[in-house]
Design a protein around this motif. Structure first.
Motif, PDB file in Angstrom:
ATOM      1  N   LYS A 200      53.035  33.014 -27.244  1.00  0.00           N
ATOM      2  CA  LYS A 200      54.261  33.809 -27.225  1.00  0.00           C
ATOM      3  C   LYS A 200      54.134  35.006 -26.276  1.00  0.00           C
ATOM      4  CE  LYS A 200      54.332  34.359 -31.760  1.00  0.00           C
ATOM      5  NZ  LYS A 200      53.056  33.648 -32.059  1.00  0.00           N
ATOM      6  N   ILE A 201      52.927  35.509 -26.122  1.00  0.00           N
ATOM      7  CA  ILE A 201      52.716  36.585 -25.149  1.00  0.00           C
ATOM      8  C   ILE A 201      52.961  36.053 -23.737  1.00  0.00           C
ATOM      9  CG2 ILE A 201      50.844  37.938 -24.061  1.00  0.00           C
ATOM     10  CD1 ILE A 201      50.011  38.815 -26.809  1.00  0.00           C
ATOM     11  N   ALA A 345      47.140  42.328 -23.282  1.00  0.00           N
ATOM     12  CA  ALA A 345      48.100  42.485 -24.382  1.00  0.00           C
ATOM     13  C   ALA A 345      47.561  41.821 -25.650  1.00  0.00           C
ATOM     14  CB  ALA A 345      49.452  41.878 -23.996  1.00  0.00           C
ATOM     15  N   GLN A 346      46.947  40.649 -25.481  1.00  0.00           N
ATOM     16  CA  GLN A 346      46.416  39.942 -26.658  1.00  0.00           C
ATOM     17  C   GLN A 346      45.370  40.793 -27.373  1.00  0.00           C
ATOM     18  OE1 GLN A 346      47.472  37.057 -27.864  1.00  0.00           O
ATOM     19  NE2 GLN A 346      45.991  37.008 -29.553  1.00  0.00           N
ATOM     20  N   ILE A 347      44.513  41.443 -26.609  1.00  0.00           N
ATOM     21  CA  ILE A 347      43.491  42.290 -27.242  1.00  0.00           C
ATOM     22  C   ILE A 347      44.173  43.422 -28.003  1.00  0.00           C
ATOM     23  CG2 ILE A 347      41.573  43.882 -26.812  1.00  0.00           C
ATOM     24  CD1 ILE A 347      40.980  42.124 -24.283  1.00  0.00           C
ATOM     25  N   GLY A 348      45.156  44.053 -27.374  1.00  0.00           N
ATOM     26  CA  GLY A 348      45.794  45.216 -27.972  1.00  0.00           C
ATOM     27  C   GLY A 348      46.601  44.901 -29.225  1.00  0.00           C
ATOM     28  N   VAL A 349      47.306  43.769 -29.226  1.00  0.00           N
ATOM     29  CA  VAL A 349      48.116  43.454 -30.416  1.00  0.00           C
ATOM     30  C   VAL A 349      47.230  43.099 -31.609  1.00  0.00           C
ATOM     31  CG1 VAL A 349      50.164  42.746 -29.120  1.00  0.00           C
ATOM     32  CG2 VAL A 349      48.477  41.010 -29.792  1.00  0.00           C
ATOM     33  N   GLY A 357      55.577  46.678 -31.372  1.00  0.00           N
ATOM     34  CA  GLY A 357      55.925  47.466 -30.188  1.00  0.00           C
ATOM     35  C   GLY A 357      57.439  47.558 -30.097  1.00  0.00           C
ATOM     36  N   VAL A 358      57.934  47.859 -28.903  1.00  0.00           N
ATOM     37  CA  VAL A 358      59.367  48.119 -28.758  1.00  0.00           C
ATOM     38  C   VAL A 358      59.923  47.429 -27.514  1.00  0.00           C
ATOM     39  CG1 VAL A 358      58.915  50.296 -27.511  1.00  0.00           C
ATOM     40  CG2 VAL A 358      61.125  49.953 -28.684  1.00  0.00           C
ATOM     41  N   TYR A 359      61.152  46.933 -27.657  1.00  0.00           N
ATOM     42  CA  TYR A 359      61.860  46.334 -26.537  1.00  0.00           C
ATOM     43  C   TYR A 359      62.979  47.257 -26.059  1.00  0.00           C
ATOM     44  CZ  TYR A 359      59.896  41.734 -27.826  1.00  0.00           C
ATOM     45  OH  TYR A 359      59.067  40.687 -28.103  1.00  0.00           O
ATOM     46  N   PRO A 360      62.855  47.851 -24.865  1.00  0.00           N
ATOM     47  CA  PRO A 360      64.017  48.505 -24.254  1.00  0.00           C
ATOM     48  C   PRO A 360      64.979  47.424 -23.738  1.00  0.00           C
ATOM     49  CG  PRO A 360      62.184  48.550 -22.738  1.00  0.00           C
ATOM     50  CD  PRO A 360      61.673  47.903 -24.010  1.00  0.00           C
TER      51      PRO A 360
END
Ligand code: FES
Ligand SMILES: [Fe+2]
Length: 387
Positions: A200-201, A345-349, A357-360
């Motif tokens: 999904k990432i 990103a995978q490491i961070g999530v 997190g957030v979607y603008p």
């Protein structure tokens, strides 16, 4: 399901929305549920029909841990089977090589039980039909296979629906690009990537371009709109994006030796189109080449991504014009840039600090993907981002 228009209408009054949660990208429980609901719940892309062109050809795939294969029978029909012997369950085809030709029958290496190209059990050495045994009762375990635009799809669902219904179920679909004649194109190049990131990432990264000016300095030269963090040109057919001035090919110079694909509209000759076909087909469509990624998740934190490049067969056959390197090199560069940030990103999530997190607004297609995902996973939608 969210419609394109609905998403666009909403753009003006977008409120930041949450991403999926950390556990959605990392947890074994979510992974197990996704296997059943998404990967075994509906149609999934597993390659190209040309990979099983002739009777007896077969193609083995690991679909989220299930070994399956596709084959073509003497009448030219495609069949899908689990790679599981009906005798004692043995996996009888190897993963490498993943394809081959058996001429007329598959033979299990354990006790040599033999199946024809329709999956019927036709040979059981030393076990005769008259020994209280009926071979007709033990065919291979099958599932439906179908094609669209030359792509192979399989459905391991308990109650499969028509492929077309599934393809048209999401925000984007391969079906709007029929004019590119993809069923007549053939694979001219292939690169396989092992990416340490949740599938999904990878899909989310494909669907946004806020990262483009930062991560892809070369890409934003070729597609200038991407410099502004937007993925779609709202004004053009199918959301196509104009390439840089004078560009007719998706290369650093905008030029290539490759002839354009036949039958395209004038406006297609200078544009790039992207389309995401849920869950694992990510298309990049150009005037002279169609490139795509097929994602094969191997666990919550690993995805094998196969990238292939399609051209007209006569182009591939002609050494004077078949010079795909400039297209492949640019996409290979972009792909590696993407996988690097996906892996970060995978490491961070996976951190205990990350909940969501957030979607603008620019990430609205990711939110749309997440809404589709929630529906498939039997969860409630978060709903429209209204004031
Ligand atoms: S398990 Fe395949 S022949 Fe016995
Ligand atoms: Fe990217």
């Amino acid at each position: 399901m969210l419609e394109q228009e609905t998403i666009r209408e909403r753009e003006g009054r977008w409120k930041p929305r949450p991403t999926l949660s950390g556990s959605d990208y990392t947890s074994p429980e979510v992974w197990e549920e996704e296997r059943e609901r998404i990967w075994f719940g509906d149609w999934v892309c597993i390659g190209r029909a040309e990979e099983v062109a002739n009777p007896g050809d077969y193609l083995v795939r690991d679909l989220v841990g299930e070994s399956i294969f596709i084959t073509r029978n003497a009448q030219g029909e495609l069949h899908g089977f689990y790679n599981v012997c009906s005798h004692r369950g043995t996996k009888f085809l190897d993963d490498e090589p993943a394809s081959g030709n058996v001429r007329k029958a598959f033979v299990c290496p354990y006790h040599s039980w033999t199946y024809d190209l329709d999956g019927r059990l036709i040979g059981t050495p030393n076990v005769r039909e008259d020994e209280h045994f009926d071979r007709g009762q033990y065919p291979l375990h099958s599932f439906p296979v179908d094609t669209y635009a030359g792509f192979l799809f399989a459905s391991l669902a308990r109650e499969p629906r028509p492929l077309l219904e599934s393809l048209n179920d999401g925000v984007e679909s391969v079906t709007v690009f029929d004019r590119f004649g993809m069923e007549d194109l053939r694979i001219g190049a292939r690169i396989v990537y092992e990416v340490e990131a949740n599938w999904k990432i990878i899909v989310e990264n494909y669907n946004e371009c806020l990262h483009c000016p930062v991560v892809h300095p070369e890409l934003v030269q070729v597609v200038p709109l991407f410099r502004f963090g937007e993925v779609w040109d709202g004004e053009t057919r199918d959301g196509g994006n104009e390439m840089m001035d004078g560009a007719k090919s998706f290369t650093m110079t905008g030029r290539s030796e490759l002839p354009p694909l036949p039958g395209l509209l004038d406006e297609d000759m200078t544009r790039y189109y992207g389309a995401y076909q849920f869950p694992n087909l990510l298309l990049n469509i150009h005037p002279d080449c169609v490139m795509y990624y097929i994602g094969y998740p191997k666990g919550p934190g690993h995805t094998t991504v196969v990238s292939e490049y399609l051209f007209r067969p006569e182009t591939i056959a002609d050494p004077a014009v078949f010079k795909p390197e400039p297209v492949v090199e640019l996409w290979d560069l972009i792909s590696k840039q993407d996988w690097d940030v996906c892996e970060r990103a995978q490491i961070g999530v996976g951190s205990r600090a990350f909940t969501t997190g957030v979607y603008p607004r620019q990430d609205r297609y990711l939110f749309a993907f997440n809404e589709s995902y929630r529906v498939k996973m039997g969860r409630p939608k978060l709903g429209a981002a209204r004031e």
